[in-house]
Design a protein around this motif. Sequence first.
Motif, PDB file in Angstrom:
ATOM      1  N   ASP A   1       0.849  -1.186   0.000  1.00 60.15           N
ATOM      2  CA  ASP A   1       0.000   0.000   0.000  1.00 60.15           C
ATOM      3  C   ASP A   1       0.890   1.244   0.000  1.00 60.15           C
ATOM      4  OD1 ASP A   1      -1.374   2.285   1.471  1.00 60.15           O
ATOM      5  OD2 ASP A   1      -3.057   0.905   1.251  1.00 60.15           O
ATOM      6  N   ALA A   2       0.756   2.099  -1.007  1.00 62.09           N
ATOM      7  CA  ALA A   2       1.635   3.261  -1.158  1.00 62.09           C
ATOM      8  C   ALA A   2       1.524   4.243   0.008  1.00 62.09           C
ATOM      9  CB  ALA A   2       1.334   3.969  -2.474  1.00 62.09           C
ATOM     10  N   GLU A   3       0.307   4.491   0.486  1.00 62.55           N
ATOM     11  CA  GLU A   3       0.140   5.423   1.608  1.00 62.55           C
ATOM     12  C   GLU A   3       0.778   4.882   2.883  1.00 62.55           C
ATOM     13  OE1 GLU A   3      -3.907   7.969   0.930  1.00 62.55           O
ATOM     14  OE2 GLU A   3      -4.142   5.932   1.705  1.00 62.55           O
TER      15      GLU A   3
ATOM     16  N   SER B   1       3.146   2.631   3.043  1.00 62.17           N
ATOM     17  CA  SER B   1       4.582   2.566   2.816  1.00 62.17           C
ATOM     18  C   SER B   1       5.240   3.927   3.043  1.00 62.17           C
ATOM     19  CB  SER B   1       4.859   2.067   1.399  1.00 62.17           C
ATOM     20  OG  SER B   1       6.245   1.939   1.191  1.00 62.17           O
TER      21      SER B   1
END
Length: 91
Positions: A76-78, A80
Amino acid sequence: MTQDPSSSVPDPAAELRRIRWRCRRGMRELDQLFERWLAQAYPTASEPEHRVFLRLLDCEDDRLWRWFMGYEACPDAELSALIDRIRALPA
């Protein structure tokens, strides 16, 4: 009967106590990382950042451990990005 408008407004101190309790993971390293973020970044973080932090707290401890220690990339980019910010905070 009308509802008291102040009763629907969350108490910020009580909310912070609830979050601090959720940060207690039983793994000293994770506990320290989360407590550091609460002390250093939470007070000035935006509401969207608070929501991402709460999502992070919903994750399983073993997964959090692998992400924070760099053994596994968080998908998950957020989450991470927040993990990177937490790891970069001074001790």
